[in-house]
Design a protein around this motif. Structure first.
Motif, PDB file in Angstrom:
ATOM      1  N   VAL A 264       0.833  -1.205   0.000  1.00  0.00           N
ATOM      2  CA  VAL A 264       0.000   0.000   0.000  1.00  0.00           C
ATOM      3  C   VAL A 264       0.868   1.257   0.000  1.00  0.00           C
ATOM      4  N   ASP A 265       0.644   2.099  -0.983  1.00  0.00           N
ATOM      5  CA  ASP A 265       1.363   3.363  -1.118  1.00  0.00           C
ATOM      6  C   ASP A 265       0.845   4.362  -0.088  1.00  0.00           C
ATOM      7  N   GLY A 266       1.720   4.802   0.797  1.00  0.00           N
ATOM      8  CA  GLY A 266       1.316   5.709   1.864  1.00  0.00           C
ATOM      9  C   GLY A 266       0.883   7.079   1.383  1.00  0.00           C
ATOM     10  N   GLN A 267       1.124   7.392   0.110  1.00  0.00           N
ATOM     11  CA  GLN A 267       0.729   8.688  -0.438  1.00  0.00           C
ATOM     12  C   GLN A 267      -0.544   8.598  -1.287  1.00  0.00           C
ATOM     13  N   GLU A 268      -1.011   7.394  -1.524  1.00  0.00           N
ATOM     14  CA  GLU A 268      -2.204   7.208  -2.365  1.00  0.00           C
ATOM     15  C   GLU A 268      -3.451   7.675  -1.620  1.00  0.00           C
ATOM     16  N   THR A 269      -4.362   8.358  -2.339  1.00  0.00           N
ATOM     17  CA  THR A 269      -5.597   8.841  -1.714  1.00  0.00           C
ATOM     18  C   THR A 269      -6.861   8.301  -2.380  1.00  0.00           C
ATOM     19  N   ASP A 270      -6.714   7.645  -3.515  1.00  0.00           N
ATOM     20  CA  ASP A 270      -7.874   7.105  -4.219  1.00  0.00           C
ATOM     21  C   ASP A 270      -8.300   5.774  -3.603  1.00  0.00           C
ATOM     22  N   TYR A 271      -9.574   5.691  -3.206  1.00  0.00           N
ATOM     23  CA  TYR A 271     -10.039   4.485  -2.515  1.00  0.00           C
ATOM     24  C   TYR A 271      -9.852   3.229  -3.340  1.00  0.00           C
ATOM     25  N   PHE A 272     -10.264   3.255  -4.588  1.00  0.00           N
ATOM     26  CA  PHE A 272     -10.227   2.034  -5.393  1.00  0.00           C
ATOM     27  C   PHE A 272      -8.786   1.605  -5.695  1.00  0.00           C
TER      28      PHE A 272
ATOM     29  N   LEU B  93      -7.670   6.087   6.316  1.00  0.00           N
ATOM     30  CA  LEU B  93      -7.518   7.498   6.653  1.00  0.00           C
ATOM     31  C   LEU B  93      -6.832   8.268   5.530  1.00  0.00           C
ATOM     32  N   GLN B  94      -6.095   7.547   4.687  1.00  0.00           N
ATOM     33  CA  GLN B  94      -5.436   8.180   3.546  1.00  0.00           C
ATOM     34  C   GLN B  94      -6.427   8.614   2.476  1.00  0.00           C
ATOM     35  N   VAL B  95      -7.577   7.960   2.432  1.00  0.00           N
ATOM     36  CA  VAL B  95      -8.497   8.131   1.316  1.00  0.00           C
ATOM     37  C   VAL B  95      -9.171   9.501   1.345  1.00  0.00           C
ATOM     38  N   ASP B  96      -9.240  10.105   0.173  1.00  0.00           N
ATOM     39  CA  ASP B  96     -10.002  11.337   0.008  1.00  0.00           C
ATOM     40  C   ASP B  96     -11.412  10.953  -0.443  1.00  0.00           C
ATOM     41  N   PHE B  97     -12.302  10.835   0.527  1.00  0.00           N
ATOM     42  CA  PHE B  97     -13.689  10.481   0.213  1.00  0.00           C
ATOM     43  C   PHE B  97     -14.514  11.703  -0.175  1.00  0.00           C
TER      44      PHE B  97
END
Length: 207
Positions: free
Chosen positions: A78-86, A141-145
């Motif tokens: 898991v990329d700690g900078q990724e924000t896309d849920y899918f 928590l990373q995800v931009d919902f």
């Protein structure tokens, strides 16, 4: 758990772990038979209890082992900078798939463990189970919902969990289960769910 277990050859360790994972996953704690486990592993019952003392001790060990193994793979995938849920979910499925290449029933075991009702088992694995939930929470928590207005984050996560866990339950029980085949199918399901979210956001799908 007897620490000498890890002095065994890795092949024998894996046989014992895989046997326990399979029988616990298929039957749950109460109905799981240690006779079936030793038969599956090709060892004596005395040897099993020499290292794990009791069925509860064995369950606690394989649960702890599974959680640590999965968390290690997730940390790598898991990329700690990724924000896309899918995209994050694709990375999680990659981690689960890598884990299943060595331990095919590991994910099904963890799914079954989440439904376990036996008080002694729940207490034995409580702290480790909380660590796994915390690991998933930290990833999400990373995800931009904020850009996803079509469904609540909680419902989206549950929909995807139900879909992929159901797919895994179906596929892992088929003869000749191949984790890579599961991964490819899981990615297709994620793509379809992502399209539905996009269509709904454009006003072409669900309200």
């Amino acid at each position: 758990m007897n620490e000498k277990f890890f002095d065994l050859k890795k092949e024998k360790q894996d046989r014992m772990i895989n046997a326990a994972l399979k029988i616990f996953a298929e039957n749950g704690f109460r109905r799981a038979s240690t006779d079936e486990m030793v038969k599956e592993a090709g060892i004596s019952k005395g040897l099993l209890f020499h290292y794990f003392i009791s069925k509860t001790g064995l369950y606690e060990f394989v649960f702890d082992y599974s959680v640590k193994y999965l968390m290690m793979e997730m940390a790598s995938a898991v990329d700690g900078q990724e924000t896309d849920y899918f995209q994050i979910r694709r990375q999680i499925e990659k981690a689960r798939t890598v884990a299943m290449k060595n331990f095919p029933y590991m994910q099904l075991f963890l799914q079954r463990a989440a439904e376990e009702k036996e008080p002694e088992v729940l207490e034995a694995v409580r702290e480790v189970a909380e660590k796994l939930l915390e690991a998933y929470d930290n990833v999400y928590l990373q995800v931009d919902f904020g850009s996803m207005h079509t469904v609540s984050p909680e419902r989206l996560v549950r929909i995807v969990d139900y879909t992929l866990n159901g797919l895994l339950t179906e596929m892992v029980r088929e003869p000749g289960f191949r984790p890579d085949a599961y991964y490819r199918e899981a990615i297709l399901y994620l793509e379809e769910l992502e399209k539905l979210c996009v269509q709904a956001g454009d006003g072409d799908g669900m309200d």
